[in-house]
Design an enzyme around this catalytic site. Structure first.
Site, PDB file in Angstrom:
ATOM      1  N   LYS A 196      12.021 -11.451   2.561  1.00 34.25           N
ATOM      2  CA  LYS A 196      12.059 -12.458   1.507  1.00 34.25           C
ATOM      3  C   LYS A 196      12.992 -12.051   0.365  1.00 34.25           C
ATOM      4  O   LYS A 196      13.352 -12.883  -0.468  1.00 34.25           O
ATOM      5  CB  LYS A 196      10.660 -12.760   0.974  1.00 34.25           C
ATOM      6  N   ASP A 197      13.395 -10.757   0.331  1.00 39.77           N
ATOM      7  CA  ASP A 197      14.318 -10.281  -0.700  1.00 39.77           C
ATOM      8  C   ASP A 197      15.773 -10.289  -0.243  1.00 39.77           C
ATOM      9  O   ASP A 197      16.672 -10.006  -1.038  1.00 39.77           O
ATOM     10  CB  ASP A 197      13.961  -8.847  -1.117  1.00 39.77           C
TER      11      ASP A 197
ATOM     12  N   SER B 235       7.348 -15.390  -9.282  1.00 39.00           N
ATOM     13  CA  SER B 235       8.010 -16.247  -8.302  1.00 39.00           C
ATOM     14  C   SER B 235       8.072 -17.699  -8.763  1.00 39.00           C
ATOM     15  O   SER B 235       7.040 -18.331  -9.013  1.00 39.00           O
ATOM     16  CB  SER B 235       7.248 -16.157  -6.972  1.00 39.00           C
ATOM     17  N   LEU B 236       9.273 -18.254  -8.836  1.00 36.54           N
ATOM     18  CA  LEU B 236       9.422 -19.674  -9.146  1.00 36.54           C
ATOM     19  C   LEU B 236       8.820 -20.535  -8.046  1.00 36.54           C
ATOM     20  O   LEU B 236       8.310 -21.629  -8.309  1.00 36.54           O
ATOM     21  CB  LEU B 236      10.895 -20.019  -9.331  1.00 36.54           C
ATOM     22  N   ARG B 237       8.896 -20.051  -6.811  1.00 28.83           N
ATOM     23  CA  ARG B 237       8.308 -20.794  -5.690  1.00 28.83           C
ATOM     24  C   ARG B 237       6.809 -20.950  -5.892  1.00 28.83           C
ATOM     25  O   ARG B 237       6.265 -22.060  -5.772  1.00 28.83           O
ATOM     26  CB  ARG B 237       8.580 -20.050  -4.380  1.00 28.83           C
ATOM     27  N   ARG B 238       6.133 -19.850  -6.187  1.00 28.10           N
ATOM     28  CA  ARG B 238       4.694 -19.931  -6.414  1.00 28.10           C
ATOM     29  C   ARG B 238       4.380 -20.772  -7.642  1.00 28.10           C
ATOM     30  O   ARG B 238       3.477 -21.611  -7.625  1.00 28.10           O
ATOM     31  CB  ARG B 238       4.109 -18.526  -6.581  1.00 28.10           C
TER      32      ARG B 238
ATOM     33  N   ARG C 236       5.824  -9.079 -13.976  1.00 21.31           N
ATOM     34  CA  ARG C 236       6.733  -8.160 -13.299  1.00 21.31           C
ATOM     35  C   ARG C 236       6.068  -6.807 -13.114  1.00 21.31           C
ATOM     36  O   ARG C 236       5.000  -6.538 -13.630  1.00 21.31           O
ATOM     37  CB  ARG C 236       8.019  -7.975 -14.136  1.00 21.31           C
TER      38      ARG C 236
ATOM     39  N   ARG D   8       0.825  -4.768 -11.726  1.00 23.79           N
ATOM     40  CA  ARG D   8       0.361  -6.155 -11.842  1.00 23.79           C
ATOM     41  C   ARG D   8      -1.161  -6.235 -11.777  1.00 23.79           C
ATOM     42  O   ARG D   8      -1.792  -6.966 -12.555  1.00 23.79           O
ATOM     43  CB  ARG D   8       0.993  -7.005 -10.735  1.00 23.79           C
TER      44      ARG D   8
ATOM     45  N   CYS E  48      17.037 -16.224  -2.856  1.00 28.36           N
ATOM     46  CA  CYS E  48      15.659 -15.765  -2.698  1.00 28.36           C
ATOM     47  C   CYS E  48      14.854 -15.949  -3.987  1.00 28.36           C
ATOM     48  O   CYS E  48      13.641 -15.734  -3.995  1.00 28.36           O
ATOM     49  CB  CYS E  48      15.627 -14.303  -2.259  1.00 28.36           C
TER      50      CYS E  48
END
Length: 307
Positions: free
Chosen positions: A83-84, A131-134, A151, A157, A244
């Site tokens: 994914k990276d 994550s912008l997707r999440r 981050r 985290r 990504c």
């Protein structure tokens, strides 16, 4: 002639090191006597922690330095979370990614000390993710929550969650499980709520394309099912002109000779979410991904991605 000593380029984070160690163990199981050395490197994405990933931009935030290590001869292979790995650009001249390993848990993990399910989050609850997707999917499905950037490595985290800075955080299930932290997963997010990232749960091996011995050494780890799924998923990102870091989700599965693919593009604020799906021959994985991307573009995905 077989390889006797193998150097693996890896990021220095605990998760990246664990991933490299797992690849080393699999290779040593196949080739008893193989000596493996981990070559730790810090990437741009590891060094800049005070800004969101989207703000520091760039392509391959977590892979560029590892690739340079391969080109300079300091390492023989690099282990990446797929994914990276940018899908919108090719690999540097002289490098390729010939192997993807069998997919592990592809889904996202909801982690919270007070809530058992995302549906229980009260209005105004703070959810952490980088994550912008999440973020786009969570904000679309749970408009009452607030998403705040998060981050740092996995333990950092989790520490911020435990300190009460967030009501919940979202991480990859695979990362937590690889670190032996699967017990921290409060709930695995249904893909109807949050579709996984392109390539999530899959590790890839990059190496010099002209090094026949190294290529032969790692070839046995290739998993065809994962390779076909990742090929379809990455074709979505490539067709959308995304990276990504873009709010793009995609998840493919295979059964026999068939492949099913779902993909989404979301507005960063969650106001819109587009989804398309397709099924076809797995031999056409790349074409299926490109078709899904085209359908999303026809529905306005470029506008959501800021193109």
């Amino acid at each position: 002639m077989s390889v006797e000593h193998l150097r693996i380029a890896t990021r220095k984070s605990p998760l990246a090191l664990r991933q490299a160690e797992s690849v080393a163990a699999r290779l040593q199981a196949l080739q008893p006597g193989l000596e493996v050395e981990l070559v730790g490197m810090r990437t741009h994405g590891d060094r800049v922690l005070d800004r969101p990933l989207a703000a520091i931009g760039g392509k391959g935030l977590f892979v560029k330095e590892l690739e340079q290590g391969l080109l300079d001869g300091h390492a023989d292979i690099a282990v990446h979370s797929m994914k990276d790995v940018p899908a919108d650009t090719g690999f540097p001249e002289g490098l390729h990614l010939p192997v993807v390993l069998a997919r592990e848990n592809p889904f996202d993990a909801f982690v919270s000390s007070h809530y058992d399910d995302p549906a229980e989050l009260p209005a105004g609850a703070v959810v952490g993710t980088c994550s912008l997707r999440r973020a786009s999917q969570l904000l679309h499905q749970l408009p009452g929550c607030r998403v705040r950037d998060l981050r740092g490595n996995v333990n950092t985290r989790l520490g911020k969650l435990d300190a009460g800075e967030y009501d919940a955080i979202v991480l990859a299930c695979a990362g937590l499980e690889r670190l032996g932290l699967g017990h921290r997963v409060t709930a695995s997010l249904d893909p109807a709520l949050c579709l996984p990232a392109i390539g999530q749960g899959v590790l890839g091996i990059e190496c010099r394309s002209d090094d026949a011995e190294i290529n032969a050494c790692v070839a046995a780890l290739e998993d065809r099912d994962a390779a076909d799924c990742v090929r379809a998923e990455r074709a979505v990102t490539r067709g959308l002109g995304g990276t990504c870091l873009s709010p793009i989700a995609g998840y493919a599965t295979v059964a026999g000779a068939r492949l099913q693919l779902r993909a989404r593009v979301g507005a960063a604020d969650g106001s819109e979410l587009l989804e398309e799906s397709i099924e076809g021959a797995r031999d056409d994985a790349g074409s299926l991904g490109a078709q899904v991307a085209q359908r999303l573009l026809e529905r306005g995905a470029a506008r959501l991605l800021g193109h």
